[in-house]
Design a protein around this motif. Structure first.
Motif, PDB file in Angstrom:
ATOM      1  N   PHE A 165       4.071   3.403  10.337  1.00 18.99           N
ATOM      2  CA  PHE A 165       4.983   4.463  10.776  1.00 18.99           C
ATOM      3  C   PHE A 165       6.428   4.095  10.456  1.00 18.99           C
ATOM      4  CE2 PHE A 165       7.576   6.459  14.185  1.00 18.99           C
ATOM      5  CZ  PHE A 165       7.397   7.780  13.808  1.00 18.99           C
ATOM      6  N   ALA A 166       6.790   2.851  10.704  1.00 19.78           N
ATOM      7  CA  ALA A 166       8.151   2.399  10.387  1.00 19.78           C
ATOM      8  C   ALA A 166       8.420   2.517   8.892  1.00 19.78           C
ATOM      9  CB  ALA A 166       8.349   0.958  10.859  1.00 19.78           C
ATOM     10  N   HIS A 167       7.422   2.176   8.083  1.00 14.02           N
ATOM     11  CA  HIS A 167       7.562   2.255   6.626  1.00 14.02           C
ATOM     12  C   HIS A 167       7.749   3.701   6.173  1.00 14.02           C
ATOM     13  CE1 HIS A 167       6.784   1.008   2.422  1.00 14.02           C
ATOM     14  NE2 HIS A 167       6.162   2.171   2.329  1.00 14.02           N
ATOM     15  N   MET A 168       6.989   4.616   6.743  1.00 16.95           N
ATOM     16  CA  MET A 168       7.053   6.016   6.337  1.00 16.95           C
ATOM     17  C   MET A 168       8.326   6.710   6.792  1.00 16.95           C
ATOM     18  SD  MET A 168       3.166   7.533   6.623  1.00 16.95           S
ATOM     19  CE  MET A 168       2.781   6.976   8.279  1.00 16.95           C
ATOM     20  N   THR A 169       8.995   6.163   7.817  1.00 16.52           N
ATOM     21  CA  THR A 169      10.164   6.843   8.371  1.00 16.52           C
ATOM     22  C   THR A 169      11.462   6.081   8.118  1.00 16.52           C
ATOM     23  OG1 THR A 169       9.722   5.781  10.521  1.00 16.52           O
ATOM     24  CG2 THR A 169       8.849   8.000  10.179  1.00 16.52           C
ATOM     25  N   GLU A 170      11.416   5.020   7.326  1.00 15.34           N
ATOM     26  CA  GLU A 170      12.654   4.292   7.064  1.00 15.34           C
ATOM     27  C   GLU A 170      13.505   5.055   6.053  1.00 15.34           C
ATOM     28  OE1 GLU A 170      11.763   0.488   5.452  1.00 15.34           O
ATOM     29  OE2 GLU A 170      10.613   1.256   3.761  1.00 15.34           O
ATOM     30  N   GLY A 171      14.796   4.819   6.124  1.00 13.91           N
ATOM     31  CA  GLY A 171      15.682   5.494   5.192  1.00 13.91           C
ATOM     32  C   GLY A 171      15.997   6.917   5.606  1.00 13.91           C
ATOM     33  N   VAL A 228       0.840  -1.209   0.000  1.00 13.82           N
ATOM     34  CA  VAL A 228       0.000   0.000   0.000  1.00 13.82           C
ATOM     35  C   VAL A 228       0.875   1.258   0.000  1.00 13.82           C
ATOM     36  CG1 VAL A 228      -1.773   1.261   1.284  1.00 13.82           C
ATOM     37  CG2 VAL A 228      -1.914  -1.218   1.098  1.00 13.82           C
ATOM     38  N   ASP A 229       2.054   1.158   0.605  1.00 14.29           N
ATOM     39  CA  ASP A 229       3.085   2.198   0.539  1.00 14.29           C
ATOM     40  C   ASP A 229       2.610   3.565   1.045  1.00 14.29           C
ATOM     41  OD1 ASP A 229       5.548   3.344  -0.002  1.00 14.29           O
ATOM     42  OD2 ASP A 229       5.064   3.778  -2.102  1.00 14.29           O
ATOM     43  N   PRO A 230       2.234   3.681   2.320  1.00 16.12           N
ATOM     44  CA  PRO A 230       1.867   5.001   2.861  1.00 16.12           C
ATOM     45  C   PRO A 230       3.074   5.921   2.905  1.00 16.12           C
ATOM     46  CG  PRO A 230       2.047   3.390   4.623  1.00 16.12           C
ATOM     47  CD  PRO A 230       2.164   2.622   3.345  1.00 16.12           C
TER      48      PRO A 230
END
Length: 495
Positions: free
Chosen positions: A212-218, A189-191
């Motif tokens: 949240f982890a996906h949106m703030t990785e990198g 879904v890639d938020p």
């Protein structure tokens, strides 16, 4: 106020603290099993973490005003070693918890006073011994939440405790989504920072933490991280998962979570559209029933007691007005093959949205709690495309189903992730596990989505009851015909 010295708490030390805490709770007559012990530890850890993070904000934000008077802050009462036994229980039961329940904030999302009030609205101290309570508090006071490394380590330990909580809750009919599946769904879904992400059946917050982890990785900026925090939203109906969700989010760096304790279905579809979001990722409860007053929030021709169907309508309403609206919803097999009210809801779905992918999950994903076959519907705002893609996630080679000791692993989704085709989903091709079906054919078949992989032989796991019964009746008729023919031959031979 000078900062108190902090020391990094190693994972081994944290594990020891948690182990001793649980041993202490086992001695108390008021706690029975993990369903009592884990929430007891959770709300105490919440207060400890909350106070540590407030102390940090006092040092970094000059105008920050603590949510609690000093008397009720963890550092005051938990740090007073002379407060124990009956006086400690009298303070906690008669003053602390009532004060937390009466806090009044601004009503704005993330106000810490409102958060505390909601978290502790139904929280009870179940420990009967004030001396054991003091032992528990002294153990938990050793955890430091002002050290980010400690928070990270504590989060991992907390997740292991949540798994045990889920194991215990499974006996009560609560099924939680395995972390590998949550991660795969969020990745697809890639938020993005700046988007609002909602789980209307948040449980203990697994989807929200992963989002949240996906949106703030990198390599993300402080501003993007702030947008990601502000975009996380959740709703949970039951008090215990709600408390655990708040704690889970707090430990993962979302210090002012916008999560509320209420029934997501308790609003009209019009209200849900007005309170829309960009992304919904959820595994709503299924198999349950909602009362008539809740059903009345939905159009008469789409009303049903089944929670899965109501949640699907609620998800559609939440993303209907967002230009980038998209969703992923875990559903049972019955959602796919139902042609009654379910067929009408699926018609609504495919008339207002683009149902682009149906992920058919293998058997035992939610084992050992249930063997109900499940699926994930991925859809987005926009016109229905000519075809719907189906992907059948295979079991690992040599396995028949998942078990508690051999659960699903994230790496198993590697082939599906490669096939997916990125954000645009371009380049998809039919494979041994993927096939597409014309949207017009689905419509002509009463919006039946319970479609088998044409490259597979018989698949009983994902067959609808109607189909199975029809084939059973046909088989019985064929067998009866053979028996009647044999009967005639025997009679002829006897003559």
């Amino acid at each position: 106020m000078a900062a108190k010295p902090t020391t990094q708490t190693t994972q081994a030390r944290l594990s020891s603290i948690i182990k001793e805490s649980r041993n202490t709770m086992r001695k108390d007559a008021g706690l029975n099993g993990e369903l009592d012990r884990l929430p007891q530890m959770a709300w105490l850890l919440f207060l400890k973490a909350f106070d540590d993070l407030e102390e940090e904000r006092e040092l970094t934000e000059g105008d920050y005003r603590p949510a609690l008077e000093l008397e009720y802050r963890w550092r005051a009462w938990a740090g007073d070693s002379t407060l124990t036994g009956e006086p400690l229980l009298a303070f906690v039961n008669g003053k602390l918890l009532p004060r937390l329940r009466k806090l009044q904030g601004t009503g704005k999302a993330g106000d810490p006073r409102d958060t505390l009030r909601r978290v502790f609205q139904d929280t009870q101290n179940r420990m009967l011994s004030g001396f054991l309570f003091r032992e528990l508090v002294d153990q938990l006071d050793k955890v430091e939440f002002t050290n980010r490394d400690d928070i990270h380590t504590m989060a991992h330990l907390y997740e292991s405790m949540l798994r045990e909580m889920r194991d215990a809750a499974g006996d009560s009919g609560e099924f939680y989504t395995p972390r590998p599946l949550v991660r795969f769904i969020v990745d697809r879904v890639d938020p993005k920072p700046g988007e609002t992400v909602l789980d209307p059946a948040a449980g203990t917050g697994g989807f929200l933490v992963e989002a949240f982890a996906h949106m703030t990785e990198g390599d993300v900026t402080a501003e993007e991280r702030g947008h990601a925090k502000a975009g996380i939203r959740g709703v949970e109906k039951k008090p215990m998962p709600f408390l655990l969700c708040q704690m889970n989010l707090l430990l993962h760096g979302i210090d002012q979570p916008d999560v509320v304790e209420q029934n997501s279905l308790g609003f009209s579809l019009a209200e849900m559209r007005r309170d829309g979001v960009d992304v919904v990722i959820t595994n709503p409860p299924f198999g349950g029933e909602e009362e008539k007053s809740v059903q009345a929030n939905f159009p008469p021709h789409l009303q049903t007691a089944e929670t899965a169907w109501l949640f699907l309508q609620a998800v559609m309403a939440r993303i209907e007005r967002s230009k980038v609206g998209r969703a992923a919803v875990v559903v049972p097999n019955s959602t796919l093959f139902d042609r009654g009210v379910g067929g009408r809801i699926k018609a609504e779905l495919m008339s207002k949205f683009n149902l682009h992918t149906v992920l058919r999950l293998p058997n035992g994903v939610f084992a050992p709690y249930t063997l109900i076959p499940s699926n994930v519907l991925f859809f987005e705002r926009g016109k229905q495309q000519p075809h719907v893609w189906f992907y059948e996630q295979p079991m690992p080679e040599g396995r028949k189903q998942y078990t508690k000791t051999k659960p699903m692993r994230f790496e198993e989704f590697g082939e599906c992730a490669e096939w997916w085709g990125g954000d645009t989903r371009n380049g998809r091709i039919a494979t041994a596990h993927a096939w597409r079906v014309a949207a017009d054919d689905i419509k002509a078949d009463g919006y039946n989505l319970d479609l088998r992989n044409p490259d597979r032989g018989d698949d009983l796991v994902h067959r609808s009851p109607v189909e199975l019964v029809d084939e059973l009746v046909s088989a019985e008729r064929e067998l009866l015909g053979l028996l009647e023919e044999l009967q005639r031959e025997v009679k002829g031979f006897a003559q």
